[in-house]
Each structure stands twice: as structure tokens, then as C-alpha cells.
Design a protein around this motif. Sequence first.
Motif, PDB file in Angstrom:
ATOM      1  N   GLY A  67       0.492  -1.356   0.392  1.00 59.48           N
ATOM      2  CA  GLY A  67      -0.386  -0.179   0.060  1.00 59.48           C
ATOM      3  C   GLY A  67       1.207   1.449   0.308  1.00 59.48           C
ATOM      4  N   ASP A  68       2.284   1.039   0.397  1.00 53.91           N
ATOM      5  CA  ASP A  68       2.855   2.219   0.445  1.00 53.91           C
ATOM      6  C   ASP A  68       2.905   3.018  -1.381  1.00 53.91           C
ATOM      7  N   ARG A  69       3.061   4.498  -1.456  1.00 53.16           N
ATOM      8  CA  ARG A  69       3.630   4.743  -2.273  1.00 53.16           C
ATOM      9  C   ARG A  69       4.776   5.034  -2.760  1.00 53.16           C
ATOM     10  N   VAL A  70       5.093   4.498  -4.080  1.00 50.60           N
ATOM     11  CA  VAL A  70       6.556   5.174  -4.526  1.00 50.60           C
ATOM     12  C   VAL A  70       6.655   5.771  -5.555  1.00 50.60           C
ATOM     13  N   ALA A  71       7.495   6.789  -5.404  1.00 43.21           N
ATOM     14  CA  ALA A  71       7.997   7.858  -6.808  1.00 43.21           C
ATOM     15  C   ALA A  71       8.138   7.080  -7.666  1.00 43.21           C
ATOM     16  N   THR A  72       8.117   7.037  -8.932  1.00 41.42           N
ATOM     17  CA  THR A  72       8.776   6.082 -10.116  1.00 41.42           C
ATOM     18  C   THR A  72       9.277   7.181 -11.401  1.00 41.42           C
TER      19      THR A  72
END
Length: 346
Positions: free
Chosen positions: A322-327
Amino acid sequence: MISRKLLALPLACGLMLSGCQSPADTAAPDPVATIDVAAVTTGAIDEKLTLYGAAEANGAGKYTLSAPMEALVQAVDAPVGSQVKRGQILVRLSPSPTARLDLATASATANAADLAHARARRLRADGLVSDAEVETARAAKQAADASRASLATRNSALVLRAPASGTVEVIGASAGELVAAGATIVSLVKEGDLRARFGVDPAIARRIPQPSYVEITAAGSKAAFNVPILSVDSVVDPVTKLASVYVQIPDESGVGAGESLTGRVLLANIAGGMTIPYAALLDDGGQPFVFVIVQNVAKRRDIVAGPRTGDRIAVTSGLKPGDRVATVGVTALEDGMKVRIQAAKK
């Protein structure tokens, strides 16, 4: 009538107020980066190993063709990697000046020996020489004839042909080159006897399950084919310090001996593992990390990365589902920087 002093009073007050503003009131706004994000997901992860190697002869089905005499290479009709049929011309040779002289000398010596033997027989019939002298002349004639025949046979074998259908693995000389008698000119791998050898770390070699298949791609080709592993040799090569993985190359693959190959083999399937897009992964002196986005602020998070599968990579610790990471735009980020998300991706 309004005096000039009354008109100037508001202007003076305005200038005084502007001069009283603090530096904080005029500071530039915090930088904001525009990024894309993707969520940490869970699922089965295929741990695949990339192998690098080359096609080679299997051993028993290998032929070598040598120069029958000192010769000059006239032409190479089948360069390395050529698929040839039995009887096809591979290399054309011609006798060297020395070889031509040897052939002329042998021919002259044989003619002289023939004449000497005939003369000895006539003299024996007249009783002028002994049987031993005739026998000596006959032996000299036989030796000279054999030498001439040998050179003639070798001269006629200067066109090297494929003894069987297969693939040209090595050409040991180029056009115009002088080669010694007995020098290996062509190495040919018999059709159906080609294998691939891949180097692999010995510790990883022990993890390759049996039976397993290798997905192989030849250099410069986009077409891949799957073949079973023949064997895994854990003996370490003294030069490369690697163990060896062997597979059989099918004839229809079009792969030639000596051709560079890339292989992919499945080591394990990890159930319920976390993955992120590979584009999100960054590195700081060997420490992998990502930027997690919390309330539109980028937070650096060190992670432990696992195997890569296509465009995603496994993460064994440092994140949670569920963590959101920059792509996208990750290289411009710093810890604590505000961000603007242009598109959210799952």
C-alpha cells in the motif's frame, strides 16, 4: 484646495510599510517536484537467473581439416558460423612455391629411378650386373614412385570439403596466408551435435532445480527458444572461476558454433512477495532506496531489494503493501521535498 503636503503623506506611509516587511515575507516558495507514483503490491515473484555463454561442439561430433602440404589459402568459401552440407567446399588451397618445387623434384627423381631400374634389368639379362644390383634399383624405383604419388595425392586434396553436414566453428587461416603442412584450417561441428555452455556462480549453480529449462536468445536476435538443461557441472573453471550449465542446441534454432548466447532460467517462485516498479529503485553507494510519498512529501526509505522480474523488482524489507513510491522524476527528489502527483499508478 488640497495642499501638496497632504497628497504626499499616503505615499510616504506606503514606502515606510514596504520597508518594514520581514525577509520571510519575500522568501522564494519551497520547490515542488512533479512525479508519478505506484503502489507497493504483493504477489508471486519468479526469481530468474540471467546466463551468458556461447555455442560449442559437443565433443564427439567435431571434425578438423588440415593442410595436406605447405600451401597458400586461395579462398574461404564457408566462413565461421556457416551451415554446410556434406561435400560442400569450405576452403580452397594451392601449393606453395616450396611445395611445387618438391613435387617437381619428386617427379624427376621417380622418372630417373624408373629409367635406372629398366637399365639394371637389361644389364642383368646380359649378365653384366648381379641380382642384388637389380633389386637395389627396384627398391629405389618403388621409393621414388611412392614419394611422387604421395605428393600428387596431397596436391589433389587442396580443396577442403565438409566430411559431414554441420556448422563451421573455426577457420584457422585467411585468404592469401601461407600455412604449414598439417596446420588445422577448418573445425566443423557435426549437425545435431551443438551445445551451449553458460558460466554461472558456483553457489547459484547449486540452486538450479532439476529438471529445468533455459530460455535462450542468440546475439542480435529477438527470437527465443526453450531447451532443457542437460547438466550442471559444479567444477569451477580455473580461468573464469565459474561453474558450467550445458544445454543441447536444436538444429532448427539456426545457432552457429561460437555464437554468443543469453539464457534465462527459473530459480524459484516466491509466493506473497512485495514488488515495486524497477523505475522507482535508486542507489546510494550500494544501498538501495526509494522515495515514499506521504501527504505529498517525499520521504527517503532504505530497502532490501530482491530478484528482478521483468519491469518490477522484489522488496524483502523497508516497505509495506500500500505504500506509494515515486516512479517518474525520482532523480530530482530529495528527502522532505514537496511533490505534485501527475498520475497515480497501481
